[in-house]
Design an enzyme around this catalytic site. Structure first.
Site, PDB file in Angstrom:
ATOM      1  CB  THR A   1      -1.029  -0.060   1.161  1.00  0.00           C
ATOM      2  OG1 THR A   1      -1.938   1.021   1.012  1.00  0.00           O
ATOM      3  CG2 THR A   1      -0.380   0.027   2.529  1.00  0.00           C
TER       4      THR A   1
ATOM      5  CE  LYS B   1      -1.948   0.226  -3.348  1.00  0.00           C
ATOM      6  NZ  LYS B   1      -3.353   0.461  -3.687  1.00  0.00           N
TER       7      LYS B   1
ATOM      8  CG  ASN C   1      -3.003  -4.635  -5.008  1.00  0.00           C
ATOM      9  OD1 ASN C   1      -2.706  -5.435  -5.893  1.00  0.00           O
ATOM     10  ND2 ASN C   1      -4.192  -4.603  -4.448  1.00  0.00           N
TER      11      ASN C   1
ATOM     12  CB  ALA D   1      -5.678  12.592 -10.824  1.00  0.00           C
ATOM     13  N   GLY D   2      -5.018  10.278  -8.036  1.00  0.00           N
ATOM     14  CA  GLY D   2      -3.890   9.668  -7.328  1.00  0.00           C
ATOM     15  C   GLY D   2      -3.721   8.205  -7.706  1.00  0.00           C
ATOM     16  N   GLY D   3      -3.080   7.460  -6.830  1.00  0.00           N
ATOM     17  CA  GLY D   3      -2.783   6.057  -7.108  1.00  0.00           C
ATOM     18  C   GLY D   3      -4.042   5.223  -7.298  1.00  0.00           C
TER      19      GLY D   3
ATOM     20  CE1 TYR E   1     -10.283   0.944   5.321  1.00  0.00           C
ATOM     21  CE2 TYR E   1      -9.960   0.599   2.972  1.00  0.00           C
ATOM     22  CZ  TYR E   1      -9.461   0.621   4.254  1.00  0.00           C
ATOM     23  OH  TYR E   1      -8.149   0.338   4.469  1.00  0.00           O
TER      24      TYR E   1
HETATM   25  P1  NAP Z   1      -3.017   9.350  -3.330  1.00  0.00           P
HETATM   26  O1  NAP Z   1      -2.277   8.695  -4.425  1.00  0.00           O
HETATM   27  O2  NAP Z   1      -2.268  10.085  -2.277  1.00  0.00           O
HETATM   28  O3  NAP Z   1      -4.041  10.382  -4.013  1.00  0.00           O
HETATM   29  C1  NAP Z   1      -4.811  11.262  -3.241  1.00  0.00           C
HETATM   30  C2  NAP Z   1      -5.855  11.942  -4.104  1.00  0.00           C
HETATM   31  O4  NAP Z   1      -6.695  12.699  -3.219  1.00  0.00           O
HETATM   32  C3  NAP Z   1      -5.276  12.942  -5.120  1.00  0.00           C
HETATM   33  O5  NAP Z   1      -6.104  12.992  -6.234  1.00  0.00           O
HETATM   34  C4  NAP Z   1      -5.346  14.253  -4.330  1.00  0.00           C
HETATM   35  O6  NAP Z   1      -5.414  15.394  -5.150  1.00  0.00           O
HETATM   36  C5  NAP Z   1      -6.653  14.086  -3.628  1.00  0.00           C
HETATM   37  N1  NAP Z   1      -6.791  14.919  -2.460  1.00  0.00           N
HETATM   38  C6  NAP Z   1      -6.128  14.799  -1.293  1.00  0.00           C
HETATM   39  N2  NAP Z   1      -6.529  15.776  -0.446  1.00  0.00           N
HETATM   40  C7  NAP Z   1      -7.452  16.526  -1.113  1.00  0.00           C
HETATM   41  C8  NAP Z   1      -8.230  17.658  -0.755  1.00  0.00           C
HETATM   42  N3  NAP Z   1      -8.136  18.209   0.440  1.00  0.00           N
HETATM   43  N4  NAP Z   1      -9.086  18.150  -1.683  1.00  0.00           N
HETATM   44  C9  NAP Z   1      -9.199  17.586  -2.890  1.00  0.00           C
HETATM   45  N5  NAP Z   1      -8.483  16.496  -3.279  1.00  0.00           N
HETATM   46  C10 NAP Z   1      -7.620  15.978  -2.387  1.00  0.00           C
HETATM   47  O7  NAP Z   1      -3.944   8.327  -2.556  1.00  0.00           O
HETATM   48  P2  NAP Z   1      -4.667   7.033  -3.160  1.00  0.00           P
HETATM   49  O8  NAP Z   1      -3.793   5.848  -3.057  1.00  0.00           O
HETATM   50  O9  NAP Z   1      -5.237   7.377  -4.462  1.00  0.00           O
HETATM   51  O10 NAP Z   1      -5.841   6.785  -2.076  1.00  0.00           O
HETATM   52  C11 NAP Z   1      -6.931   7.689  -1.995  1.00  0.00           C
HETATM   53  C12 NAP Z   1      -8.016   7.138  -1.071  1.00  0.00           C
HETATM   54  O11 NAP Z   1      -8.510   5.903  -1.559  1.00  0.00           O
HETATM   55  C13 NAP Z   1      -7.525   6.855   0.343  1.00  0.00           C
HETATM   56  O12 NAP Z   1      -8.527   7.332   1.222  1.00  0.00           O
HETATM   57  C14 NAP Z   1      -7.452   5.344   0.407  1.00  0.00           C
HETATM   58  O13 NAP Z   1      -7.685   4.859   1.723  1.00  0.00           O
HETATM   59  C15 NAP Z   1      -8.591   4.963  -0.507  1.00  0.00           C
HETATM   60  N6  NAP Z   1      -8.413   3.614  -1.073  1.00  0.00           N
HETATM   61  C16 NAP Z   1      -9.395   2.686  -0.833  1.00  0.00           C
HETATM   62  C17 NAP Z   1      -9.267   1.413  -1.362  1.00  0.00           C
HETATM   63  C18 NAP Z   1     -10.335   0.395  -1.082  1.00  0.00           C
HETATM   64  O14 NAP Z   1     -10.064  -0.801  -1.243  1.00  0.00           O
HETATM   65  N7  NAP Z   1     -11.527   0.800  -0.720  1.00  0.00           N
HETATM   66  C19 NAP Z   1      -8.150   1.068  -2.138  1.00  0.00           C
HETATM   67  C20 NAP Z   1      -7.175   2.043  -2.396  1.00  0.00           C
HETATM   68  C21 NAP Z   1      -7.324   3.316  -1.856  1.00  0.00           C
HETATM   69  P3  NAP Z   1      -4.062  16.201  -5.570  1.00  0.00           P
HETATM   70  O15 NAP Z   1      -3.510  15.473  -6.772  1.00  0.00           O
HETATM   71  O16 NAP Z   1      -4.547  17.557  -5.879  1.00  0.00           O
HETATM   72  O17 NAP Z   1      -3.149  16.159  -4.387  1.00  0.00           O
END
Ligand code: NAP
Length: 515
Positions: free
Chosen positions: A302, A306, A341, A382-384, A476
């Site tokens: 995670t 990743k 992952n 647009a993150g991971g 979640y």
């Molecule tokens: P990440 O790569 O750090 O990406 C974070 C994303 O959130 C980016 O698009 C970021 O935008 C945006 N963001 C963060 N703070 C923000 C704010 N205050 N306002 C607007 N946008 C904001 O993280 P990730 O791996 O994609 O994970 C994101 C979420 O998905 C986490 O909560 C994680 O727990 C969840 N997740 C859940 C599962 C599941 O199985 N349910 C699996 C994977 C991830 P910027 O580009 O502008 O920074």
């Protein structure tokens, strides 16, 4: 042995702790330094020893402040107290067939009072635990430190090394030292990076691991400790041993992860001799060493590893080798998303990588909307996680709009995946509303906004649901974010992050079952 450290300041409080976790520990540590002075003296004056402390092995510990304890008084007074306590009670306890241990620090061998405490204890059949604590660092050569501890007191003493683990490199050194042990050492890695030593003690052949009333009262007695019930039930401590297969999750931070509860329960259901451990990891090269040392068979990966773990696997060689039937698809998803992952490792040490986020995301959505072809979907973020989501949607034929706070990240994601289908990008702002309305069959929320503790936040507050959309929230915790609640109230069908978590975890479990 799971040793439960009693941390209340009265004997009555300790007895409540014992009752709370009865059945989940195999030994008790009576922390005399945490008791109030009058309660401690009562143990000598009253002459009675608490009944709960005479049922199973008990460790008597009277810890100085400098070693992380509660005693800041005179050292000789402390050691004399231990001598008197042992003389008062140990003969009776040991005579009844009970194992009694006395924890004495290695520096007290230089003191008359320290030697007297040890001699008195051994004369009554009490075993000495010879301990050293370092709340700053892990020694360069922990095995040498253990050898010093073994040599400094009398014969047959049990060495105990409790040290702060500053990162993955320190953990590798501690695990190496444990591997050289004879089953009679205690090694405790304190802090998040040391956590694996606590739950892997039976696998490492260590004598015991400490647990405490972590969620209650004064909290963990030492950094990283958990409660005995979690040790026994979540981490399957009592069924683990030197042949237990090790699995885990790497990330940073990762101790909050729900994956250990899921995968350990799965191993329990399968009756498999395996344990799944969170490994907070700051150095992937060191972690690769740990994989060899512990013969780790499988991993979840995670944030933030990743992408870097995906670099371990270079295309075709990996695709050809992965064992599970549906796995070839998961491997091509790894390559396309650039994020890994799931890692498995065969008996020859070959590593295989896959991505189960794509399929884990799609499965709950397809159960609501079996045909995504030409459906308009807005992806927030647009993150991971968004990378896996967007890839899955495009492969399923959807038209995708990516909205992100940082516009250029949305644009670059759209540019990268343009070859796979119809994809556009926009800013996460009210001006994007007309574009969202053209992509509102499904709305997928992939940012961390709305996650605990900031549960009032709503990343799409400018959008009013019509009630016809499917809202997919991948956060979640909490299970019902503000956005999800708003969509549900408008009559939308909703998918919560829990479903995606479970779907991807089940796919991982299927791969873990192959190795
Ligand atoms: P990440 O790569 O750090 O990406 C974070 C994303 O959130 C980016 O698009 C970021 O935008 C945006 N963001 C963060 N703070 C923000 C704010 N205050 N306002 C607007 N946008 C904001 O993280 P990730 O791996 O994609 O994970 C994101 C979420 O998905 C986490 O909560 C994680 O727990 C969840 N997740 C859940 C599962 C599941 O199985 N349910 C699996 C994977 C991830 P910027 O580009 O502008 O920074």
């Amino acid at each position: 042995m799971i040793c439960f450290t009693l941390s209340a300041d009265t004997l009555h409080g300790m007895s409540t702790q014992v009752d709370r976790y009865r059945g989940h520990f195999d030994a008790l540590e009576l922390r005399l330094d945490l008791l109030r002075q009058n309660e401690r003296e009562e143990l000598l004056r009253g002459g009675t020893f608490p009944a709960w402390a005479s049922e199973i092995p008990v460790i008597l510990t009277f810890r100085r402040e400098s070693d992380g304890g509660g005693w800041n008084g005179d050292n000789t007074e402390r050691l004399n107290f231990l001598t008197a306590l042992v003389a008062e009670h140990a003969g009776h306890l040991v005579g009844e067939g009970q194992k009694v241990f006395l924890d004495l620090e290695d520096d007290v061998v230089a003191l008359d009072a320290g030697r007297k405490a040890a001699d008195t204890a051994t004369s009554y059949g009490v075993q000495i635990i010879r301990s050293r604590h370092d709340f700053e660092r892990t020694p360069e050569d922990p095995a040498a430190t253990l050898a010093e501890l073994r040599a400094c007191g009398g014969p047959g003493e049990i060495p105990k090394l409790a040290v702060h683990v500053r990162g993955s490199r320190d953990l590798v050194r501690l695990v190496r030292a444990a591997a050289l042990g004879d089953g009679r050492a205690i090694i405790v890695g304190m802090g998040p990076y040391g956590f694996p030593t606590r739950v892997l003690a039976p696998r490492l052949g260590l004598l015991l691991s400490y647990s405490s009333d972590a969620g209650q009262g004064r909290g963990p007695v030492a950094p990283g400790q958990i409660d005995p019930q979690s040790m026994a039930e979540v981490y399957r401590y009592r069924s683990a041993g030197p042949t237990t297969a090790v699995f885990g999750i790497i990330g940073n931070p990762v101790l909050h992860s729900r994956s250990p509860a899921f995968h350990n329960a799965e191993f329990g259901r399968q009756g498999r001799n395996a344990v799944y451990v969170p490994f907070p990891t700051d150095d992937l090269t060191a972690f690769r060493e740990l994989m060899e040392l512990l013969d780790i068979r499988g991993l979840s990966v995670t944030i933030p590893h990743k992408e870097m773990v995906a670099d371990w696997f270079t295309g075709a060689a990996v695709q050809a080798a992965l064992p599970a039937p549906a796995a070839a698809e998961r491997v091509s998803e790894l390559a396309a998303v650039g994020a890994c992952n799931t890692v498995t490792r065969d008996t020859r040490g070959n590593l295989f990588g896959a991505n189960t986020d794509v399929a884990g995301f799609l499965e709950p959505l397809l159960s609501r909307l079996p045909d995504l072809n030409n459906r308009g979907v807005t992806v927030v973020g647009a993150g991971g996680a968004a990378r896996a989501v967007v890839y899955g949607l495009l492969k399923a034929g959807a038209r995708v709009l990516v909205l992100n706070r940082t516009l250029h990240r949305a644009e670059s994601l759209a540019g990268e995946y343009a070859i796979l289908g119809k994809i556009t990008a926009g800013a996460l702002e009210p001006e994007s509303l007309p574009a969202v309305i053209l992509h509102n069959d499904v709305i997928v929320q992939t940012t961390s906004v709305g996650m605990k503790p900031d549960t009032d936040a709503d990343p799409l507050a400018f959008y009013t649901f019509a009630g016809t959309e499917v809202l997919y929230e991948i956060v979640y915790a909490p299970p019902r974010t503000r956005l999800l609640a708003r969509a549900e109230e408008a009559g939308c069908r909703v998918v919560g992050g829990e479903e995606m978590f479970l779907a991807q975890a089940k796919l991982q479990a299927a791969m873990f079952s192959q190795v």
